[in-house]
Scaffold this motif. Structure first.
Motif, short mmCIF file in Angstrom:
data_model
loop_
_atom_site.label_atom_id
_atom_site.label_comp_id
_atom_site.label_asym_id
_atom_site.label_seq_id
_atom_site.Cartn_x
_atom_site.Cartn_y
_atom_site.Cartn_z
N GLY A 36 0.79 -1.22 0.00
CA GLY A 36 0.00 0.00 0.00
C GLY A 36 0.82 1.26 0.00
N ASP A 37 0.12 2.37 -0.16
CA ASP A 37 0.71 3.69 -0.17
C ASP A 37 1.30 3.99 1.21
OD1 ASP A 37 -0.71 6.97 -0.91
OD2 ASP A 37 1.35 6.26 -0.78
N ILE A 38 2.41 4.71 1.23
CA ILE A 38 3.08 5.01 2.49
C ILE A 38 3.11 6.52 2.68
CG2 ILE A 38 5.21 4.74 3.80
CD1 ILE A 38 3.72 2.16 3.26
N PRO A 39 2.88 7.00 3.89
CA PRO A 39 2.80 8.44 4.12
C PRO A 39 4.14 9.13 3.99
CG PRO A 39 2.80 7.27 6.20
CD PRO A 39 2.72 6.23 5.11
N GLU A 40 4.10 10.40 3.61
CA GLU A 40 5.30 11.23 3.65
C GLU A 40 5.49 11.80 5.04
OE1 GLU A 40 7.46 14.76 4.02
OE2 GLU A 40 5.28 14.74 4.05
N GLY A 41 4.37 12.06 5.75
CA GLY A 41 4.46 12.67 7.06
C GLY A 41 4.78 11.65 8.14
N GLY A 42 5.15 12.13 9.32
CA GLY A 42 5.52 11.24 10.41
C GLY A 42 4.31 10.54 11.00
N ARG A 43 4.42 9.24 11.22
CA ARG A 43 3.32 8.48 11.83
C ARG A 43 3.88 7.16 12.33
NH1 ARG A 43 -2.34 8.10 10.64
NH2 ARG A 43 -3.22 6.70 12.19
N ASP A 44 3.61 6.81 13.57
CA ASP A 44 4.12 5.57 14.14
C ASP A 44 3.09 4.45 13.98
OD1 ASP A 44 6.34 6.93 14.91
OD2 ASP A 44 5.67 7.24 16.99
N ASN A 45 3.61 3.20 13.96
CA ASN A 45 2.77 2.01 14.00
C ASN A 45 1.68 2.02 12.93
OD1 ASN A 45 4.25 1.20 16.25
ND2 ASN A 45 2.86 2.28 17.64
N VAL A 46 2.09 2.26 11.71
CA VAL A 46 1.13 2.28 10.61
C VAL A 46 0.74 0.85 10.25
CG1 VAL A 46 0.78 2.86 8.20
CG2 VAL A 46 2.02 4.42 9.69
N GLU A 47 -0.56 0.57 10.24
CA GLU A 47 -1.04 -0.73 9.83
C GLU A 47 -2.07 -0.55 8.73
OE1 GLU A 47 -3.50 -4.32 11.90
OE2 GLU A 47 -1.68 -3.64 12.90
N LEU A 48 -1.83 -1.18 7.61
CA LEU A 48 -2.66 -0.98 6.44
C LEU A 48 -3.37 -2.26 6.05
CD1 LEU A 48 -2.86 1.21 3.84
CD2 LEU A 48 -1.61 -0.66 2.81
N HIS A 49 -4.68 -2.19 5.83
CA HIS A 49 -5.46 -3.35 5.39
C HIS A 49 -6.10 -3.01 4.05
CE1 HIS A 49 -5.20 -5.34 9.35
NE2 HIS A 49 -5.32 -4.12 9.84
N LEU A 50 -5.69 -3.71 3.00
CA LEU A 50 -6.27 -3.44 1.69
C LEU A 50 -7.68 -4.00 1.55
CD1 LEU A 50 -3.31 -3.90 -0.81
CD2 LEU A 50 -4.14 -1.84 0.32
N ASP A 51 -8.06 -4.88 2.46
CA ASP A 51 -9.43 -5.39 2.43
C ASP A 51 -10.23 -4.87 3.63
OD1 ASP A 51 -8.09 -6.76 4.37
OD2 ASP A 51 -8.82 -8.76 3.81
N GLY A 52 -9.83 -3.71 4.13
CA GLY A 52 -10.54 -3.11 5.25
C GLY A 52 -11.88 -2.54 4.84
N GLU A 53 -12.63 -2.08 5.82
CA GLU A 53 -13.96 -1.54 5.55
C GLU A 53 -13.88 -0.06 5.21
OE1 GLU A 53 -16.71 -2.31 8.67
OE2 GLU A 53 -16.48 -4.49 8.57
N VAL A 54 -14.70 0.35 4.27
CA VAL A 54 -14.79 1.76 3.90
C VAL A 54 -15.66 2.49 4.91
CG1 VAL A 54 -15.62 3.38 2.15
CG2 VAL A 54 -14.48 1.27 1.46
N ASP A 55 -15.17 3.62 5.40
CA ASP A 55 -15.91 4.44 6.35
C ASP A 55 -16.85 5.36 5.56
OD1 ASP A 55 -16.86 6.19 8.26
OD2 ASP A 55 -14.93 6.43 9.27
N GLU A 56 -18.03 4.88 5.27
CA GLU A 56 -18.98 5.63 4.44
C GLU A 56 -19.41 6.93 5.11
OE1 GLU A 56 -19.64 4.90 1.49
OE2 GLU A 56 -19.18 2.76 1.23
N GLU A 57 -19.51 6.92 6.42
CA GLU A 57 -19.93 8.14 7.12
C GLU A 57 -18.89 9.25 6.94
OE1 GLU A 57 -21.17 9.62 11.65
OE2 GLU A 57 -20.81 7.49 11.21
N LEU A 58 -17.61 8.89 7.03
CA LEU A 58 -16.56 9.89 6.86
C LEU A 58 -16.60 10.51 5.47
CD1 LEU A 58 -12.92 9.77 8.03
CD2 LEU A 58 -13.36 10.15 5.61
#
Length: 331
Positions: A36-58
């Motif tokens: 997956g895509d990786i951030p340019e900004g600082g962020r710890d403990n990034v966990e990415l799920h390509l089959d995760g759920e879409v947050d429709e409300e957001l």
């Protein structure tokens, strides 16, 4: 099968000349295979799920949260906020329709304060009079990856509508507009250009995100602007960017997958915006046209020369090009 990318790192904050401080922690040998895509900004403990759920409300009304921050030589470090459907914010700003306009869109898990925005902004303002507009879409960018992918077309359409409004208020010309996007931001500006029927002069995609985008009809494509240029820096099979040509002109620095001085996929990916900023300042990285991907890989391209990147808004070229660079800025 769940595809998960777990990355533990201290910071992903890059400077114009520094190698990322986490290279000793995550190397190409010990990292989980990137998916997956990786951030340019600082962020710890990034966990990415390509089959995760879409947050429709957001995603509801997500484009309305776009933030447009103007910088010019009159306000090089202090932003003026421009708003769609609020002409006063534009008319009282330092926006000059007689100057070219560059819009910068960051990638996933990033915001207005990430290093790519400052580096590219300063490169442009150091070169010529320019309206530099930084698009921040923080709320979507900080969402999980699949939600961010789903929302990119909507946010991009919102950017296109803003540009149309800006032109209507100021009399600026589509011919003077250049959209620049990194990773997810590359697909975002592609959708903005599509909203404007490909009328903007130029789009530059900086290592456009690969995961969930290769077969995605909403990805950046050549018809999104009069000229679409793509810089591929981490487009290998397991890389973070798209490795295939998708623009009018596609550049493959050092072969397009691994970059000198980088030990991580994150570094390879982020090198795209570092290289671009350097070319805005110096216009010094010259590509050789290639006949096929084998020539790109083996560094045997012998075709015509063509400059990668730079600030020329009415630039145009066609084909695939390899560029060889050094390890450190300005490369």
């Amino acid at each position: 099968m769940k595809l998960t990318l777990a990355l533990l790192f201290v910071s992903l904050a890059y400077t114009a000349i520094a190698v990322p401080i986490d290279e000793a922690v995550i190397t190409k040998e010990n990292a989980v295979e990137p998916t997956g895509d990786i951030p340019e900004g600082g962020r710890d403990n990034v966990e990415l799920h390509l089959d995760g759920e879409v947050d429709e409300e957001l995603l509801q009304g997500i484009a309305e949260r776009n933030l447009y921050l103007l910088f010019t030589r009159r306000n090089p470090t202090s932003a003026q906020t421009l708003a769609i459907n609020n002409a006063a914010t534009i008319k009282t700003s330092n926006f000059n329709p007689n100057h070219r306009t560059v819009v910068i869109a960051h990638g996933w898990l990033s915001n207005q304060n990430t290093g790519l925005n400052e580096l590219i902004r300063d490169a442009y303002l150091g070169t010529d009079e320019t309206n530099v507009i930084i698009l921040e879409y923080r709320r979507l960018a900080m969402a999980n990856y699949v939600t961010a992918v789903r929302g990119i077309p909507v946010v991009g359409k919102g950017l296109g509508q803003f540009i149309r409004y800006l032109i209507g208020v100021t009399g600026a010309r589509y011919e003077d507009i250049h959209l620049v996007g990194f990773s997810l931001g590359a697909h975002l500006v592609g959708n903005a250009g599509r909203e404007l029927f490909g009328r903007v002069s130029r789009i530059t995609g900086l290592d456009p995100a690969g995961p969930l985008w290769v077969l995605n009809s909403n990805r950046l494509r050549a018809s999104d602007a009069r000229y679409v240029e793509v810089i591929h820096t981490n487009g290998a099979y397991t890389g973070l960017g798209i490795g295939t040509s998708i623009g009018h002109a596609d550049f493959y620095p050092n072969g397009g997958s691994s970059q000198p001085g980088c030990l991580t996929y994150i570094c390879d990916h982020n090198r795209a915006w570092e290289l671009f900023a350097a070319t805005v300042s110096y216009n010094h990285l010259i590509g050789r046209k290639c006949s096929n991907s084998v020539q790109i890989t083996l560094n045997t391209c012998r075709g015509a020369t063509f400059p990668m990147g730079n600030h020329i808004v009415d630039k145009f070229g066609l084909g695939e090009y390899r560029v060889n660079t050094n390890r450190r800025y300005p490369f």
